[in-house]
Motif scaffolding. Structure first.
Motif, PDB file in Angstrom:
ATOM      1  N   GLY A  29       1.067  -1.424  -0.254  1.00  0.00           N
ATOM      2  CA  GLY A  29       0.047   0.172   0.053  1.00  0.00           C
ATOM      3  C   GLY A  29       0.526   1.135  -0.014  1.00  0.00           C
ATOM      4  O   GLY A  29      -0.162   2.043  -0.452  1.00  0.00           O
ATOM      5  N   LEU A  40      -4.964   1.555  -1.159  1.00  0.00           N
ATOM      6  CA  LEU A  40      -5.459   0.247  -1.386  1.00  0.00           C
ATOM      7  C   LEU A  40      -6.516   0.593  -1.552  1.00  0.00           C
ATOM      8  O   LEU A  40      -7.967  -0.010  -2.671  1.00  0.00           O
ATOM      9  CB  LEU A  40      -5.194  -0.549  -0.352  1.00  0.00           C
ATOM     10  N   LEU A  74      -2.235  -8.369   2.175  1.00  0.00           N
ATOM     11  CA  LEU A  74      -1.890  -7.148   1.833  1.00  0.00           C
ATOM     12  C   LEU A  74      -1.982  -6.702   3.203  1.00  0.00           C
ATOM     13  O   LEU A  74      -3.013  -6.230   3.577  1.00  0.00           O
ATOM     14  CB  LEU A  74      -2.436  -5.958   1.232  1.00  0.00           C
ATOM     15  N   VAL A 123      -0.401  -3.951   5.989  1.00  0.00           N
ATOM     16  CA  VAL A 123       0.137  -2.747   5.590  1.00  0.00           C
ATOM     17  C   VAL A 123       0.770  -2.383   6.764  1.00  0.00           C
ATOM     18  O   VAL A 123       0.418  -2.025   8.085  1.00  0.00           O
ATOM     19  CB  VAL A 123      -1.524  -2.164   5.802  1.00  0.00           C
ATOM     20  N   CYS A 162      -6.659  -6.921   2.835  1.00  0.00           N
ATOM     21  CA  CYS A 162      -6.138  -6.024   3.343  1.00  0.00           C
ATOM     22  C   CYS A 162      -5.554  -5.605   5.041  1.00  0.00           C
ATOM     23  O   CYS A 162      -7.234  -5.374   5.624  1.00  0.00           O
ATOM     24  CB  CYS A 162      -6.250  -4.142   3.423  1.00  0.00           C
ATOM     25  N   ASP A 197       1.669  -5.204  -5.480  1.00  0.00           N
ATOM     26  CA  ASP A 197      -0.194  -4.512  -4.810  1.00  0.00           C
ATOM     27  C   ASP A 197      -1.536  -5.382  -5.929  1.00  0.00           C
ATOM     28  O   ASP A 197      -2.291  -6.098  -5.091  1.00  0.00           O
ATOM     29  CB  ASP A 197      -0.293  -3.284  -4.287  1.00  0.00           C
TER      30      ASP A 197
END
Ligand code: UD1
Length: 365
Positions: free
Chosen positions: A121, A156, A145, A147, A166, A139
């Motif tokens: 991100g 994102l 993901l 972060v 995320c 990404d």
């Protein structure tokens, strides 16, 4: 059993992989495999970090070495694919934004292996940076993901990445900093280099936009020529930068600065001790912007943008650019400020990011 192939390749990856390899141990259902791509290979750019950070010996080393972006990326992909085919991992986990990150990410996803990205991100919004291309593309194909700061979640979201993929987990780089603090404190680097606490500045440079371009590099050198008259400068030099000093003919200007000392790339512990006790740090690194925030040391970032805005809004970082006069002015302001001017610690930069990641991986199966 969840088999996770973890990728590291370049120096800033090692600090991010170390706490993850430790955190996996708490999960009996995780079987980690460690792959070193060999993007960085010098003792002082790689092995030293494995020893100091107690990273287990890699299960495999692809030994790709240096090359153009296309050659290095392609070589990593070609050598990594058979490993995926042989080991059939459930996950490939990549960290950061280097060529090893996107190369292994692409291989994994095209084989239908799930991909996790640590430090997802972050965006400089500067597509001339090779790292920005690596970040955006990695990404775009990641299943999970992880972060490190709020801007990453926002970026994102703006790019339409599904929220459930995320996770705001904090910063694994800071896990390593906290874990290593006592060992770094014991480093003798200050005595070795004849330095006093608070009595010197640290410079690091390696971005192609700074050290491959003679006009930009010259502007930075002009600033150092002024700053070294105020306080000595220690400059642990990256191999790319060392090479360019010769190629671009800047060696005489560095030799003429009697208060600027070029030293070999330092190990993690020496570098942290050096940074923690510096008056200011002038750098184009990403990770150092984060580390100085935790250490409470003023950081002057010699770039036009940063993908780590929380280090400015909450930390000790100042985005200064590459203009000589602006660098000198920012340096004077930083020197005039009261030492230890309060910086806030960004949310979840608490030394436990890798634990959160390992837990999420364990729960995902
Ligand atoms: C890479 C990353 C960059 C990261 C940096 C940290 C990419 C695109 N860039 O840049 O994001 O911030 O690592 O260091 O992945 N070299 C050696 N010994 C080594 C490694 C490199 O001498 O162990 C020299 C070689 O001449 C090589 C040059 O450094 O050509 C550049 O290495 P490379 O891995 O291509 O990129 P970095 O500039 O290190």
């Amino acid at each position: 059993m969840i088999k996770i192939v973890n990728i590291c390749g370049a120096r800033p990856n090692f600090m991010k992989i170390a706490p993850l390899m430790r955190a996996y141990k708490a999960h009996k259902n995780i079987q980690p495999i460690l792959v070193h791509t060999g993007q960085h290979y010098d003792e002082r750019m790689s092995d030293l970090f494995f020893r100091q950070l107690e990273i287990p010996e890699p299960d495999m080393n692809l030994e790709v070495g240096s090359g153009s972006h296309a050659k290095q990326t392609a070589e990593i992909m070609t050598r990594f694919e058979p490993i995926c085919l042989e080991h059939k991992p459930d996950w490939v986990l990549v960290v950061g934004d280097v060529n090893s990150t996107i190369a292994c990410g692409l291989v994994a996803r095209k084989l239908g292996i799930r991909l996790a990205h640590v430090e997802a991100g972050l965006r400089s919004f500067d597509r001339d940076m090779p790292e920005e291309i690596n970040r955006v593309l990695t990404d775009a194909i990641s299943d999970l993901l992880f972060v490190s700061e709020p801007s990453g979640m926002e970026n994102l979201r703006n790019e339409g990445v599904a929220a459930e993929r995320c996770h705001f987990v904090g910063n694994v780089m800071i896990d390593t900093l906290k874990h290593s603090r006592d060992k770094a404190e014991a480093s003798t680097v200050l005595a070795d280099l004849g330095l006093q606490r608070g009595g010197y500045n640290v410079v690091t440079l390696h971005r192609p936009s700074n050290v491959d371009d003679p006009a930009v590099f010259a502007k930075l050198i002009a600033a150092f020529e002024e700053i070294e008259r105020d306080l000595p400068i220690v400059f642990p030099i990256h191999p790319r930068t060392r090479k360019n000093l010769g190629v671009l003919g800047f060696e005489p200007r560095f030799a003429a600065m009697k208060n600027l000392k070029i030293v070999e790339p330092l190990g993690y512990l020496d570098f942290m001790k050096l940074t923690a006790n510096a008056a200011t740090v002038l750098t184009d690194s990403g990770g150092i912007q984060e580390e100085t925030t935790i250490l409470g040391v003023p950081c002057l970032t010699l770039r036009e943008n940063t993908e780590r805005p929380v280090t400015i809004s909450q930390g000790t970082n100042h985005l200064v650019g590459t203009d000589t006069a602006k660098i000198i002015a920012a340096y004077r302001t930083a020197r005039a400020a009261k030492p230890g001017t309060a910086a806030r610690i960004p949310d979840k930069w608490d030394g436990r990011a890798a634990e959160r990641i390992a837990q999420i991986m364990a729960d995902c199966g």
